[in-house]
Design an enzyme around this catalytic site. Structure first.
Site, PDB file in Angstrom:
ATOM      1  N   SER A 224       0.556   8.977  -2.157  1.00 15.56           N
ATOM      2  CA  SER A 224       1.680   8.038  -2.266  1.00 15.56           C
ATOM      3  C   SER A 224       2.422   7.962  -0.946  1.00 15.56           C
ATOM      4  O   SER A 224       2.544   8.957  -0.229  1.00 15.56           O
ATOM      5  CB  SER A 224       2.604   8.449  -3.411  1.00 15.56           C
ATOM      6  OG  SER A 224       3.203   9.691  -3.136  1.00 15.56           O
ATOM      7  N   MET A 225       2.891   6.757  -0.638  1.00 16.50           N
ATOM      8  CA  MET A 225       3.488   6.499   0.676  1.00 16.50           C
ATOM      9  C   MET A 225       4.812   5.745   0.530  1.00 16.50           C
ATOM     10  O   MET A 225       5.081   4.806   1.277  1.00 16.50           O
ATOM     11  CB  MET A 225       2.501   5.674   1.515  1.00 16.50           C
ATOM     12  CG  MET A 225       1.077   6.235   1.537  1.00 16.50           C
ATOM     13  SD  MET A 225      -0.112   5.171   2.395  1.00 16.50           S
ATOM     14  CE  MET A 225      -0.114   3.719   1.348  1.00 16.50           C
ATOM     15  N   GLY A 226       5.612   6.153  -0.458  1.00 19.84           N
ATOM     16  CA  GLY A 226       6.903   5.502  -0.665  1.00 19.84           C
ATOM     17  C   GLY A 226       6.760   4.002  -0.847  1.00 19.84           C
ATOM     18  O   GLY A 226       5.862   3.543  -1.559  1.00 19.84           O
ATOM     19  N   ALA A 227       7.622   3.222  -0.181  1.00 20.95           N
ATOM     20  CA  ALA A 227       7.640   1.764  -0.340  1.00 20.95           C
ATOM     21  C   ALA A 227       6.328   1.104   0.077  1.00 20.95           C
ATOM     22  O   ALA A 227       6.031  -0.029  -0.316  1.00 20.95           O
ATOM     23  CB  ALA A 227       8.796   1.170   0.460  1.00 20.95           C
ATOM     24  N   GLY A 229       3.456   1.984  -0.884  1.00 17.34           N
ATOM     25  CA  GLY A 229       2.501   2.028  -1.986  1.00 17.34           C
ATOM     26  C   GLY A 229       1.696   3.303  -2.019  1.00 17.34           C
ATOM     27  O   GLY A 229       2.199   4.364  -1.619  1.00 17.34           O
ATOM     28  N   GLY A 255       7.358  10.027  -7.870  1.00 17.50           N
ATOM     29  CA  GLY A 255       6.052  10.678  -7.717  1.00 17.50           C
ATOM     30  C   GLY A 255       5.518  11.176  -9.066  1.00 17.50           C
ATOM     31  O   GLY A 255       4.328  11.057  -9.355  1.00 17.50           O
ATOM     32  N   ASP A 256       6.412  11.729  -9.875  1.00 14.90           N
ATOM     33  CA  ASP A 256       6.003  12.231 -11.199  1.00 14.90           C
ATOM     34  C   ASP A 256       5.550  11.068 -12.086  1.00 14.90           C
ATOM     35  O   ASP A 256       4.616  11.209 -12.881  1.00 14.90           O
ATOM     36  CB  ASP A 256       7.162  12.962 -11.880  1.00 14.90           C
ATOM     37  CG  ASP A 256       7.735  14.056 -10.987  1.00 14.90           C
ATOM     38  OD1 ASP A 256       6.954  14.637 -10.211  1.00 14.90           O
ATOM     39  OD2 ASP A 256       8.953  14.301 -11.049  1.00 14.90           O
TER      40      ASP A 256
HETATM   41  N1  LIG Z   1      11.261   2.091  -1.952  1.00 13.83           N
HETATM   42  C1  LIG Z   1      10.217   1.875  -2.739  1.00 13.83           C
HETATM   43  N2  LIG Z   1       9.867   0.603  -3.075  1.00 13.83           N
HETATM   44  C2  LIG Z   1       8.817   0.349  -3.879  1.00 13.83           C
HETATM   45  N3  LIG Z   1       8.036   1.303  -4.402  1.00 13.83           N
HETATM   46  C3  LIG Z   1       8.308   2.579  -4.083  1.00 13.83           C
HETATM   47  C4  LIG Z   1       9.406   2.938  -3.257  1.00 13.83           C
HETATM   48  N4  LIG Z   1       9.435   4.287  -3.150  1.00 13.83           N
HETATM   49  C5  LIG Z   1       8.409   4.758  -3.896  1.00 13.83           C
HETATM   50  N5  LIG Z   1       7.723   3.731  -4.460  1.00 13.83           N
HETATM   51  C6  LIG Z   1       6.562   3.821  -5.371  1.00 13.83           C
HETATM   52  O1  LIG Z   1       6.534   5.120  -5.936  1.00 13.83           O
HETATM   53  C7  LIG Z   1       5.334   5.799  -5.546  1.00 13.83           C
HETATM   54  C8  LIG Z   1       5.624   7.278  -5.378  1.00 13.83           C
HETATM   55  O2  LIG Z   1       6.654   7.432  -4.440  1.00 13.83           O
HETATM   56  P1  LIG Z   1       6.647   8.532  -3.275  1.00 13.83           P
HETATM   57  O3  LIG Z   1       5.528   8.275  -2.347  1.00 13.83           O
HETATM   58  O4  LIG Z   1       8.007   8.527  -2.692  1.00 13.83           O
HETATM   59  O5  LIG Z   1       6.337   9.856  -4.108  1.00 13.83           O
HETATM   60  P2  LIG Z   1       6.758  11.361  -3.848  1.00 13.83           P
HETATM   61  O6  LIG Z   1       7.142  11.549  -2.417  1.00 13.83           O
HETATM   62  O7  LIG Z   1       5.685  12.212  -4.379  1.00 13.83           O
HETATM   63  O8  LIG Z   1       8.027  11.477  -4.768  1.00 13.83           O
HETATM   64  P3  LIG Z   1       8.669  12.741  -5.473  1.00 13.83           P
HETATM   65  O9  LIG Z   1       9.832  13.078  -4.610  1.00 13.83           O
HETATM   66  O10 LIG Z   1       9.054  12.210  -6.818  1.00 13.83           O
HETATM   67  O11 LIG Z   1       7.642  13.825  -5.533  1.00 13.83           O
HETATM   68  C9  LIG Z   1       4.876   5.075  -4.295  1.00 13.83           C
HETATM   69  O12 LIG Z   1       3.487   5.226  -4.103  1.00 13.83           O
HETATM   70  C10 LIG Z   1       5.266   3.629  -4.591  1.00 13.83           C
HETATM   71  O13 LIG Z   1       4.315   3.021  -5.446  1.00 13.83           O
HETATM   72 MG   LIG Z   2       5.826  14.267  -4.978  1.00 10.49          MG
END
Ligand SMILES: Nc1ncnc2c1ncn2[C@@H]1O[C@H](COP(=O)(O)OP(=O)(O)OP(=O)(O)O)[C@@H](O)[C@H]1O
Ligand SMILES: [Mg+2]
Length: 312
Positions: A224-227, A229, A255-256
């Site tokens: 996962s890569m935040g916004a 995707g 992420g969960d």
């Molecule tokens: N700002 C955003 N806009 C749109 N989608 C987002 C955004 N942030 C996260 N997402 C969606 O949520 C998914 C998971 O987010 P992220 O990559 O931040 O997970 P994470 O770092 O594992 O989070 P966590 O802190 O819950 O463990 C992303 O792959 C994306 O699909």
């Molecule tokens: Mg995570």
């Protein structure tokens, strides 16, 4: 849909949010509103999967002194509770939200360290769960004093009993579990870079790193890569799922939610592209709510058509 799922959270937390407009350190501050949520990655995953109709059991360690908040939550959601109670309190993470100065202050309390005997009890509980649970989701950080080899050990033990194991961890415990090849992992980009010990710049480099992990016997890698995707890789296919631009209410549990959506997609027998779409829709759902919550199932599913999935 009849699969039984267990989530294991070794280091849960209570997320205590307090709103204090114009918060000032060193002074008396008044709380405008507060909210306490039972938290921890596996607890969130259990909650999300329950919303989608799965039968879920939770385990791990919980401090006895503030266990009630969790117990009430599990009862209310119909989650089977197999947590091992340990002396003391589950850690509390205080978030002070200051809407006037637009800042958030975090105060993270330490948690309790389980003893060798607590660990032995946990292994026993997990072996018992393995008799009638098919999927195991292991997620989150480790409590003080627990060796980073624990996730690897649990993966090996569960795989020996033909269980499907999903791992969402970071740092040393994640690193050490990789050779034991869980069925699926969901590192975020930072966790993936830390695992490889180098910067992964392009989508191509990330996809390549994910494919390297597949060669170790892991069957599905989601990064996962935040916004931006997430990239989903399996032996015969790599896809990227891009969410639309959305207004983020809170990132807690994004992420969960992705892990939960991936498990749901797999249990529904969806293609990798559709798993990616559903997992992203789950994350969009979590982002649209305060705290680790999802909107109704139909709303989450309706988000799927807004996700752009492409082969890489
Ligand atoms: N700002 C955003 N806009 C749109 N989608 C987002 C955004 N942030 C996260 N997402 C969606 O949520 C998914 C998971 O987010 P992220 O990559 O931040 O997970 P994470 O770092 O594992 O989070 P966590 O802190 O819950 O463990 C992303 O792959 C994306 O699909
Ligand atoms: Mg995570």
């Amino acid at each position: 849909m009849n699969a039984k799922i267990a989530t294991i959270t070794l280091n849960p937390a209570i997320d205590q949010t307090a709103s204090i407009p114009n918060f000032k350190a060193g002074e008396v501050n008044r709380v405008e509103w507060e909210q306490a949520d039972p938290g921890g990655k596996g607890v969130n995953v259990a909650s999300f999967l329950t919303n989608f109709g799965f039968s879920v059991t939770v385990s791990g360690f919980l401090g006895k002194d503030n266990i009630e908040l969790f117990e009430n939550f599990f009862t209310q959601k119909g989650i089977q509770d197999q947590f091992v109670p340990i002396p003391g309190k589950t850690r509390v993470n205080v978030k002070i939200i200051d809407g006037l100065q637009n800042q958030v202050t975090d105060i993270n309390f330490p948690g309790q360290a389980p003893t060798e005997s607590d660990l032995a009890t946990l292994y026993q509980v997990i072996d018992d769960l393995a008799t009638d649970h098919d999927w195991f989701v292991l997620s989150g950080s480790l409590p003080a004093g627990v060796s980073p080899d624990i996730y690897g050990k649990l993966v090996a033990r569960l795989k020996a009993q033909d269980k499907t194991v999903v791992l969402d961890a970071s740092g040393e415990s994640f690193h050490q579990a990789i050779p034991f090849a869980p069925y699926a992992i969901k590192p975020n980009i930072d966790e993936l870079q830390e695992l490889f010990g180098r910067h992964l710049e392009s989508e191509k480099a990330i996809a390549q790193a994910a494919q390297d992990l597949l060669t170790k016997g892991i069957q599905c890698v989601a990064v996962s890569m935040g916004a931006k995707g997430a990239i989903f890789a399996e032996a015969d296919e790599v896809v990227i799922a891009r969410p639309p631009k959305i207004e983020v209410v809170s990132t807690v549990g994004a992420g969960d939610a992705m892990v939960s959506g991936l498990v749901t997609g797999k249990l529904r027998g969806l293609s990798l592209a559709d798993c990616a779409r559903l997992a992203t829709a789950f994350s969009m759902g979590a982002l649209s709510q305060v705290g680790p919550r999802l909107p109704p199932k139909e709303t989450v599913e309706s988000f799927m058509k807004q996700v752009n999935v492409q082969s890489l």
